[in-house]
Scaffold this motif. Sequence first.
Motif, PDB file in Angstrom:
ATOM      1  N   SER A 247       2.817  -0.181   9.403  1.00 47.31           N
ATOM      2  CA  SER A 247       2.734   1.201   8.930  1.00 47.31           C
ATOM      3  C   SER A 247       2.500   2.213  10.034  1.00 47.31           C
ATOM      4  O   SER A 247       2.851   3.381   9.871  1.00 47.31           O
ATOM      5  CB  SER A 247       1.599   1.336   7.899  1.00 47.31           C
TER       6      SER A 247
ATOM      7  N   TYR B 216       4.375   8.151  -7.587  1.00 49.50           N
ATOM      8  CA  TYR B 216       5.586   7.724  -6.885  1.00 49.50           C
ATOM      9  C   TYR B 216       6.596   7.059  -7.813  1.00 49.50           C
ATOM     10  O   TYR B 216       7.808   7.102  -7.540  1.00 49.50           O
ATOM     11  CB  TYR B 216       5.220   6.819  -5.705  1.00 49.50           C
TER      12      TYR B 216
ATOM     13  N   SER C   8      -3.664   0.950  -7.900  1.00 44.58           N
ATOM     14  CA  SER C   8      -3.551   1.961  -6.855  1.00 44.58           C
ATOM     15  C   SER C   8      -4.285   1.469  -5.615  1.00 44.58           C
ATOM     16  O   SER C   8      -5.517   1.349  -5.609  1.00 44.58           O
ATOM     17  CB  SER C   8      -4.140   3.289  -7.335  1.00 44.58           C
ATOM     18  N   SER C   9      -3.534   1.180  -4.558  1.00 49.34           N
ATOM     19  CA  SER C   9      -4.043   0.353  -3.463  1.00 49.34           C
ATOM     20  C   SER C   9      -4.284   1.098  -2.156  1.00 49.34           C
ATOM     21  O   SER C   9      -4.266   0.495  -1.087  1.00 49.34           O
ATOM     22  CB  SER C   9      -3.047  -0.791  -3.210  1.00 49.34           C
ATOM     23  N   TRP C  10      -4.512   2.395  -2.215  1.00 52.40           N
ATOM     24  CA  TRP C  10      -4.761   3.131  -0.973  1.00 52.40           C
ATOM     25  C   TRP C  10      -5.956   2.536  -0.227  1.00 52.40           C
ATOM     26  O   TRP C  10      -5.914   2.373   0.987  1.00 52.40           O
ATOM     27  CB  TRP C  10      -4.999   4.598  -1.277  1.00 52.40           C
ATOM     28  N   GLU C  11      -7.030   2.228  -0.956  1.00 53.74           N
ATOM     29  CA  GLU C  11      -8.187   1.557  -0.370  1.00 53.74           C
ATOM     30  C   GLU C  11      -8.451   0.272  -1.154  1.00 53.74           C
ATOM     31  O   GLU C  11      -9.333   0.208  -2.001  1.00 53.74           O
ATOM     32  CB  GLU C  11      -9.415   2.470  -0.378  1.00 53.74           C
TER      33      GLU C  11
ATOM     34  N   ARG D  66       0.837  -1.200   0.000  1.00 52.79           N
ATOM     35  CA  ARG D  66       0.000   0.000   0.000  1.00 52.79           C
ATOM     36  C   ARG D  66       0.871   1.249   0.000  1.00 52.79           C
ATOM     37  O   ARG D  66       0.695   2.144  -0.808  1.00 52.79           O
ATOM     38  CB  ARG D  66      -0.912   0.042   1.236  1.00 52.79           C
ATOM     39  N   LEU D  67       1.807   1.303   0.933  1.00 56.94           N
ATOM     40  CA  LEU D  67       2.591   2.519   1.137  1.00 56.94           C
ATOM     41  C   LEU D  67       4.016   2.344   0.617  1.00 56.94           C
ATOM     42  O   LEU D  67       4.552   1.232   0.549  1.00 56.94           O
ATOM     43  CB  LEU D  67       2.595   2.892   2.616  1.00 56.94           C
ATOM     44  N   THR D  68       4.625   3.466   0.284  1.00 56.89           N
ATOM     45  CA  THR D  68       5.895   3.417  -0.448  1.00 56.89           C
ATOM     46  C   THR D  68       7.077   2.973   0.398  1.00 56.89           C
ATOM     47  O   THR D  68       8.095   2.569  -0.176  1.00 56.89           O
ATOM     48  CB  THR D  68       6.190   4.786  -1.089  1.00 56.89           C
TER      49      THR D  68
ATOM     50  N   MET E 267       0.465  -0.387  -5.238  1.00 56.80           N
ATOM     51  CA  MET E 267       0.959   0.608  -4.307  1.00 56.80           C
ATOM     52  C   MET E 267       0.073   1.841  -4.408  1.00 56.80           C
ATOM     53  O   MET E 267      -0.675   2.005  -5.372  1.00 56.80           O
ATOM     54  CB  MET E 267       2.417   0.986  -4.611  1.00 56.80           C
ATOM     55  N   HIS E 268       0.162   2.694  -3.421  1.00 55.62           N
ATOM     56  CA  HIS E 268      -0.595   3.942  -3.437  1.00 55.62           C
ATOM     57  C   HIS E 268      -0.034   4.882  -4.502  1.00 55.62           C
ATOM     58  O   HIS E 268       1.180   5.058  -4.605  1.00 55.62           O
ATOM     59  CB  HIS E 268      -0.506   4.603  -2.061  1.00 55.62           C
ATOM     60  N   ALA E 269      -0.905   5.477  -5.309  1.00 51.48           N
ATOM     61  CA  ALA E 269      -0.546   6.487  -6.312  1.00 51.48           C
ATOM     62  C   ALA E 269       0.682   6.062  -7.123  1.00 51.48           C
ATOM     63  O   ALA E 269       1.709   6.736  -7.128  1.00 51.48           O
ATOM     64  CB  ALA E 269      -0.293   7.834  -5.639  1.00 51.48           C
TER      65      ALA E 269
END
Length: 412
Positions: A186, A114, A137-140, A88-90, A108-110
């Motif tokens: 996280s 990134y 894009s996996s933020w949610e 999810r996060l970088t 991953m997010h955005a």
Amino acid sequence: MRRNTEAHRSPTRREYVKYGGTVLFGGLLAGCTGDSTSDAEPANAENQTQTAGTEPAATTAEGGSYTVSMSPVGEVTFESPPETVFTRLTHHADMAFALGRGDGVTAMHAPDYYDALWNQFVERLPGVSLDWSGLYSSWEPTKEKLYELDNDVHLADPASVFQLGSWSMADIEEIRDTISPWFGNSLSDRHQDPPTEWADRYQYYGLWEQFEKVAQAFKEEARFRALDSVRQEMLNTFADGLPAASERPTVVMVGASDLEQDIYAYTLDNPGFLTAHTRPLGPHDAFDGTVESGSTVDFETLLEADPDVMLFLGGMQPGTSMPDLRSTLESHPVGSEITAVKNGRLHPQGARYQGPILNLFQLEMTAKQLYPEQFGTWPTYEDGPYPEIPEDEQLFDRQRVADVINGNVGDE
């Protein structure tokens, strides 16, 4: 997409995980061992010497499997190193990249944002490439998408996913049991309070503490040790060269967004891996505790803090114009009175959710931005990739880092 009736299917190509009797997400304290930091972690924890091998090694079980512990999930027994990786996060995506698994990241997010930002730094690593563009894009994330991706490991924090509000504990456990394990942390970012479901089992890690555990999960301990030695050399350089505390600059860090709209401010020395590149350098936070990290400020608040240096998160992202940011401040009736603006000490940064590779670059760039007399001048950045620093002024060996990412660890 698999049906839920596959919960007891035989392992696929990954033959990925057994839980070795450990109770996860239940009432028992899982993954909390005495070798960790707590939320009382010293403010300079990222600057403490961490000798390779002090973190407990992965435990080898029968049949070649091995067990690694990570809060909040507890012990996870892998049959073989993961190849495909959900993040999810970088900070987690960068860990996979550092361990030679950059091409295995599927989410991953955005990702496009990134990918462009990370490649500004990767440009300076000879023979290394990175392509995260177009990933999910996996933020949610949705449960259905995780079934579709079918990754060997979910390098993400289930407590953080649960916080989204759209996931139940049953959903978290289903993904763990039918696809592959969760293995990430996280909430160590700024020592956030975990959901009550995890309150008795959550512990906080420094960036490189967590990276070591991830390296164990991928059976890449040698890569970790090699990269950690690069970081230790840089920290030793700082220890020998930092000026006395009374001679250090006051600094603010803000988001590199539209300064005429919302200005987001971030603190520099709070516990957590978001400050893993500023805390070891010990600058004075110009806000001095009066501003909460992530809150918005105006030009008057910035002038009241009157920093010697201003750092702009995302300032090196290709969609950001540092010349425009400088021009906005220089032409503003209040902003132009800030000491950092008057003296031209307005510098770009990368990202807060840094993994080990970005951390190395951000330690170097921040040291030069804050202490040019001690560590060499940071060139005025306009656009393009990370500036080419003369070899005799570089604070870490680019070729060494590139070799490690490419699997050439060499003698340790």
